[in-house]
Scaffold this active site. Structure first.
Site, short mmCIF file in Angstrom:
data_model
loop_
_atom_site.label_atom_id
_atom_site.label_comp_id
_atom_site.label_asym_id
_atom_site.label_seq_id
_atom_site.Cartn_x
_atom_site.Cartn_y
_atom_site.Cartn_z
N HIS A 191 18.48 -88.60 -18.14
CA HIS A 191 19.48 -88.12 -19.11
C HIS A 191 18.96 -86.91 -19.87
CE1 HIS A 191 22.66 -88.60 -22.26
NE2 HIS A 191 21.71 -88.06 -23.02
N GLU A 192 17.79 -87.04 -20.47
CA GLU A 192 17.26 -85.94 -21.27
C GLU A 192 16.97 -84.71 -20.43
OE1 GLU A 192 17.42 -85.84 -24.40
OE2 GLU A 192 17.96 -87.94 -24.65
N HIS A 236 19.90 -82.47 -20.25
CA HIS A 236 19.97 -81.51 -21.36
C HIS A 236 19.06 -80.31 -21.08
CE1 HIS A 236 22.41 -83.77 -24.15
NE2 HIS A 236 21.58 -84.79 -24.19
N HIS A 292 20.65 -77.97 -18.69
CA HIS A 292 21.70 -77.21 -19.38
C HIS A 292 21.08 -76.03 -20.12
CE1 HIS A 292 25.63 -77.67 -21.98
NE2 HIS A 292 25.62 -76.58 -21.24
#
Length: 675
Positions: free
Chosen positions: A465-466, A469, A472
């Site tokens: 998940h991290e 980021h 992105h």
């Protein structure tokens, strides 16, 4: 004294020169940075020429580079490796930085120039990103209060300064109380059910606090603790849960209850001053949701079926327990795993030996990104990060061109705040010629030297998940700093990270990293198949605890400026009862006094963002599955049309460009069993 913040770093990718940075550098750099930016602002507003994009927004975007350099480094430090110095400086700087931001966004002369450009935007010969930059500055300044009278602006400045101090104090109180409430066990028998690695980490944590021969269980940010699923001793489970729920409400110097009341009251007053009925209305006005009513509609549709599903799960757990005792919150995870094992033959704890941390990172997280986007990762041992545990990786595109640096900080420590997150240290933009440096922080217990770091199922999911980021932040390619990296609407920012979670169990990725750390045997396929068959079991609890927190956030920030709230516990109870999520066995994921997302982070009135973004996420996962899954073609499309956009266009427009239509909520309902 040479201050390393006063000039751009000469290191690769502009990595801050951490080896040269000392405590005494921070405050002078903050002061110089604010002074420089105000001088740059005066040059813009003092220009007697008619406002143009080039003489107003370009220098505005160029301004504040010294301040940005020091702020990114300092706030990463204060969250990942704080001490008395950073705590004191952050509390002293908070009102000054709030006042500095007000000096920019409330500046009447600057606002007049921006408004002039906004009114004439359609007639100007500008590109799409330039047009959107005008729109964003005008919207943000308007919402910030730039059109208020001078008297109202003065009141607003006082509110903003006070809030910056109070939210900073909340975070420091929470970290201190979390450390104080870590649970000490005298004997390993009290921790029966933990793996040898988990015991080793608890023993090591105790040693680091001078507690030789004992075991220390440090607390995580949410109410529940990972150990609750495996500890056989009910009293040990109770002690950990009780400690977790006591944070910030013990009547000591770290009590956050009064801060919760003051923060919410001031936010409500500020919202009314700005022309909004509530802080929630103020926040959502500049998110994709647009109104608190839209948020309430969605959460209200999900809460009743989630609560019903949780009750069905609870009844099943109670049947397993029998008449011996009534199921309580600290029992749920333990007996849930028993049911999962008995009904579906799933034991997530048995997967842990297959999730060795380095292998998960290199052969899982990095491998998926290489397969999907063609990027590669090389560790740079020659580059020094801010802590000995933090590692630096160089990221390059498939053609070898540089993309940025990725800093990986895995382990928990007393100086690190709870949870997991991504921070930018430098964000790409063409205007300033900046590359990208991003940081991922997690909080995995560190075992004793020589012991392997074995991740839980949830920790693996968190890392994927991290890293979403981080991708992105790495992929965003923009001209102007305002649009860099993950600078998108708050209720969109979780979308790319949630999408990246899908690769954790994608067959060709899983088989590449999930091997037993001792035998080298792959994770049995039937174990994954059983996990997939059981994927909706437990969603009643998981959805309910999340929605309870999201609705509690909305309740606190729906109060108006005249509301009289004096009792935090009573308010919480009433808010959860009103939506049917007041089940004592299913506590809210975060209670108010340790709800860092909304009282010291950037998610006030915005914790709904996770499930709001999950609508897009679930719909996107369906798209990948329907279009061949893990292919370079799919990766390039997702990178080009979504991740690479950064904040330079409306995110829902970017989503429509990628998906070809609006998002459909049905995949989310299917995923969580909420049909």
């Amino acid at each position: 004294m040479t201050n390393p913040f006063l000039e751009p770093s000469s290191l690769p990718y502009g990595l801050p020169p951490f080896a040269e940075i000392r405590d005494e550098h921070y405050e002078p750099a903050f002061e110089r940075g604010m002074e420089e930016q105000l001088e740059e602002l005066e040059q813009i507003t003092g220009n007697q020429d008619e406002p143009t994009f080039e003489n107003t927004l370009v220098p505005l975007e160029r301004s504040g580079q010294t301040l940005a350099r020091v702020a990114h480094v300092f706030f990463n430090e204060s969250s990942s490796d704080s001490d008395d110095f950073t705590n004191d400086l952050e509390e002293r700087m908070a009102p000054k930085l709030a006042a500095h931001e007000d000096a920019i966004k409330l500046n009447a002369d600057l606002y007049a120039r921006v408004r002039t450009l906004h009114e004439a935007a359609d007639s100007l010969d500008l590109g799409a990103e330039q047009q959107y930059l005008i729109e964003r500055w005008h919207t943000e300044m308007t919402l910030a209060g730039a059109s208020l009278s001078d008297a109202d602006k003065e009141v607003l400045r006082e509110y903003n300064a006070s809030l910056s101090t109070l939210t900073t104090r909340f975070e420091k109180n929470l970290l201190a109380d979390t450390n104080d409430l870590a649970v000490v066990f005298d004997d390993a028998s009290e921790l029966d059910g933990l793996t040898l690695g988990e015991l080793s980490a608890a023993e090591q944590a105790a040693k680091e606090r001078g507690l030789e021969g004992k075991y220390l269980v440090t607390l995580v940010l949410p109410t529940g603790h990972p150990f609750l699923a495996s500890l056989t001793n009910r009293e040990s489970r109770r002690r950990i849960m009780e400690a977790s729920r006591q944070r910030g409400r013990r009547g000591n110097e770290h009590d956050n209850r009064q801060l919760v009341l003051e923060i919410t009251r001031l936010r409500a007053k500020r919202a009314r001053l700005l022309g909004f009925e509530s802080h929630a209305a103020f926040v959502t006005a500049d998110e994709t949701a647009r109104t608190p009513e839209a948020v309430a509609d969605m959460l209200g549709r999900l809460a009743p079926p989630a609560a019903r599903n949780a009750l069905v799960e609870q009844e099943g757990l109670q049947r397993l327990i029998g008449d011996g005792f009534e199921l309580e919150a600290h029992d749920w995870a333990f007996y849930r795993e028993k049911v999962r094992a008995a009904t579906y033959d799933v034991d997530t704890a048995a997967m842990r030996p297959y999730f060795e941390a380095e292998r998960v990172l290199q052969d899982g997280v990095f491998h998926a990104a290489t397969k999907l986007y063609g990027i590669t990762f090389t560790e740079r041992d020659d580059l020094v990060a801010y802590h000995p545990d933090a590692r630096v990786f160089e990221v390059r595109n498939e053609d070898g061109s540089p993309l940025g640096l990725y800093v990986y900080d895995l382990y928990t420590r007393d100086s690190k705040r709870g949870g997991a997150w991504m921070n930018p240290l430098i964000s790409q933009n063409e205007l300033l010629g900046h590359p990208t440096v991003v940081v991922n922080n997690l909080n995995v217990p560190k075992p004793a030297p020589g012991e392997p770091t074995l991740l839980t199922y949830d920790e693996v999911n968190t890392l994927f998940h991290e890293f979403g980021h981080a991708l992105h932040g790495l992929f965003a390619q923009v001209v102007y700093p305002k649009f860099s990296g993950t600078n998108v609407f708050r209720d969109f920012v979780e979308f790319p990270s949630q999408v990246n979670e899908m690769w954790m169990l994608w067959p060709e990725i899983l088989e590449n990293y999930a091997v037993h750390h001792e035998t080298g045997e792959p994770l049995p396929k039937d174990m994954v198949e059983r996990l997939d068959a059981a994927k909706q079991y437990g969603e009643g609890f998981a959805t309910s605890e999340y929605l309870a927190a999201a609705l509690l956030d909305q309740a606190w920030h729906a109060i108006d400026a005249d509301a009289e709230v004096h009792d935090v516990e009573a308010f919480e109870d009433g808010a959860l009862r009103s939506v049917g999520l007041d089940n004592p066995a299913v506590p809210t994921r975060y209670s108010s006094t340790y709800f860092a997302h909304i009282f010291s982070g950037g998610y006030s009135a915005g914790y709904y963002s996770y499930i709001w973004s999950e609508v897009l996420d679930a719909d996107t996962v369906e798209w990948f599955k329907d279009n061949g899954g893990l292919t370079r073609e799919n990766g390039d499309r997702f990178r080009e049309r979504l991740l690479g956009v950064g904040g330079k266009k409306n995110p829902l427009e970017a989503y429509r460009d990628f998906r070809g239509r609006e998002a459909d909520i049905q995949p989310l309902l299917d995923r969580r069993g909420l049909n």
